[in-house]
Write a protein that holds these residues in place. Structure first.
Motif, short mmCIF file in Angstrom:
data_model
loop_
_atom_site.label_atom_id
_atom_site.label_comp_id
_atom_site.label_asym_id
_atom_site.label_seq_id
_atom_site.Cartn_x
_atom_site.Cartn_y
_atom_site.Cartn_z
N CYS A 1 39.66 -16.56 9.88
CA CYS A 1 39.33 -16.85 8.49
C CYS A 1 37.89 -16.47 8.19
O CYS A 1 36.97 -16.92 8.87
CB CYS A 1 39.55 -18.34 8.20
N PRO B 1 35.72 -19.70 1.16
CA PRO B 1 36.62 -19.22 2.21
C PRO B 1 37.55 -18.14 1.67
O PRO B 1 37.95 -18.16 0.50
CB PRO B 1 37.40 -20.47 2.60
N PRO C 1 43.23 -16.90 5.12
CA PRO C 1 43.34 -16.68 6.57
C PRO C 1 44.32 -15.55 6.89
O PRO C 1 45.21 -15.22 6.11
CB PRO C 1 43.86 -18.03 7.08
N CYS D 1 48.54 -11.28 6.22
CA CYS D 1 47.53 -11.81 5.30
C CYS D 1 48.08 -11.84 3.88
O CYS D 1 48.51 -10.80 3.38
CB CYS D 1 46.27 -10.96 5.36
N THR E 1 46.46 -24.29 5.91
CA THR E 1 45.55 -23.26 5.38
C THR E 1 44.21 -23.87 5.03
O THR E 1 43.15 -23.32 5.37
CB THR E 1 46.17 -22.61 4.12
N GLN F 1 40.52 -23.07 6.71
CA GLN F 1 39.39 -22.67 5.89
C GLN F 1 38.21 -23.64 6.04
O GLN F 1 37.05 -23.22 6.10
CB GLN F 1 39.81 -22.57 4.43
N ARG G 1 33.26 -14.58 10.17
CA ARG G 1 34.71 -14.73 10.36
C ARG G 1 34.94 -15.56 11.61
O ARG G 1 34.37 -15.28 12.67
CB ARG G 1 35.36 -13.35 10.52
N SER H 1 41.49 -9.66 4.26
CA SER H 1 41.31 -10.94 3.56
C SER H 1 40.69 -10.72 2.18
O SER H 1 41.07 -11.38 1.21
CB SER H 1 40.42 -11.87 4.38
#
Length: 334
Positions: A210, A223, A226, A251, A260, A264, A281, A312
């Motif tokens: 993430c 964030p 992920p 992703c 999730t 994050q 990351r 991402s």
């Protein structure tokens, strides 16, 4: 997501383009990956920037216009540096100290935070202090390690064991072992990459990563979605899996909303605990027992076509060009 704004009021001549020195290469095992990251940055810089391609060879020599030059002779002609290096020298604080000594703005974390984050033993201590779950393990030092210590660690920790250099990236020097003979060989192999080796119990589960990005205005950190990593034909996300193009990278990761958010939150917590800036990351394992274990934090994650952070960014609705613009502005507004 983070907001893109042009905060370049400090520039004396607003009609001229901002000279961005893109550093790539470097004297680490990730030299080739860095070349690709740098090439991607050069390709995606916007029209308001004047890119300056700066190659650092495997001996640490700086090259500009096809000639070896001292860093100060190059840096004095730049407005800002985009650090596209990975691993030793570029990510461990050494390069950052050079840039700080010449008072040149640069992307990524400062020298102290970079040195701590790059050292897996030091960063692990920070994670434990902050209550971030990590695998049980031990650290070995090349000049102090003896057979008895290796034997004791092997018999104390649950197998399989993951052995990795404390100051290397891209999974270079990492091995998984089940037997004592494999373990001894894995330690010897890891010491080729670093004078310090981290041994950890293997955590079985799903690997996720993430990214996070700093805001321009209020010091907050955002964030990114992920990514779940599914290596094909590898026990783990090793160098070949990272850059061989066969790994499945999903992703956004197909996770329940609460998981999730937890992933994050850990990425945000690790970024702040290590004192990082601009972006990072964090790699994690979602264990089979439902707990989340942190593996490591990348202060300068790759930006190649195979890299995870650009995936991402795309999932978050941000182009790579917008991201580069944002990070450069963060550096200039330090």
């Amino acid at each position: 997501m983070f907001v893109m704004k042009d905060h370049l009021a400090h520039r004396k001549n607003k009609t001229s383009k901002i000279r961005v020195g893109v550093l790539r290469g470097g004297p680490s095992g990730e030299h080739d990956v860095s070349l690709k990251t740098g090439a991607t940055v050069l390709e995606h810089l916007g029209n308001k920037y004047h890119p300056v391609d700066i190659y650092i060879d495997e001996n640490g020599k700086w090259h500009f216009d096809g000639m070896i030059q001292e860093p100060e002779n190059i840096l004095k002609h730049l407005d800002v540096v985009f650090n596209g290096l990975h691993g030793e020298y570029g990510e461990d604080g050494k390069l950052q100290k050079i840039l700080e000594a010449h008072n040149v703005p640069y992307t990524g974390s400062d020298s102290f935070s970079s040195s701590v984050a790059m050292n897996k033993d030091l960063s692990k201590k920070v994670f434990i202090r902050e209550g971030i779950k990590t695998a049980r393990g031990a650290t070995l030092n090349k000049n102090k390690t003896n057979y008895l210590e290796i034997f004791e660690i092997f018999n104390t920790l649950n197998k399989p064991l993951v052995t990795k250099p404390a100051t290397s990236g891209s999974s270079l020097g990492v091995r998984i072992s089940n037997t004592f003979e494999e373990f001894k060989g894995a330690i010897e192999y890891a010491f080729k990459y670093s004078s310090q080796v981290l041994v950890e119990e293997f955590v079985k589960g799903r690997e996720v990563t993430c990214g996070v990005v700093d805001s321009l205005d209020d010091g907050s950190v955002f964030p990114l979605p992920p990514v779940e990593i599914k290596p094909v034909g590898s026990e783990f996300f090793d160098y070949e899996a990272k850059y061989g193009g066969k790994t499945q990278e999903i992703c956004p990761a197909q996770l329940p909303p609460n998981i999730t958010k937890n992933v994050q939150d850990i990425a945000l917590q690790a970024h702040k605990a290590l004192g990082l800036r601009h972006y990072s990351r964090t790699d994690m394992i979602l264990s089979d027992n439902g707990e989340i274990y942190i593996l490591e934090v990348n202060t300068l994650p790759g930006l190649t076509t195979e890299s995870l952070l650009p995936k991402s960014l795309k999932a978050a609705g941000t182009s790579l060009g917008e991201f580069l613009d944002h990070v450069i502005i963060l550096a200039l507004n330090k």
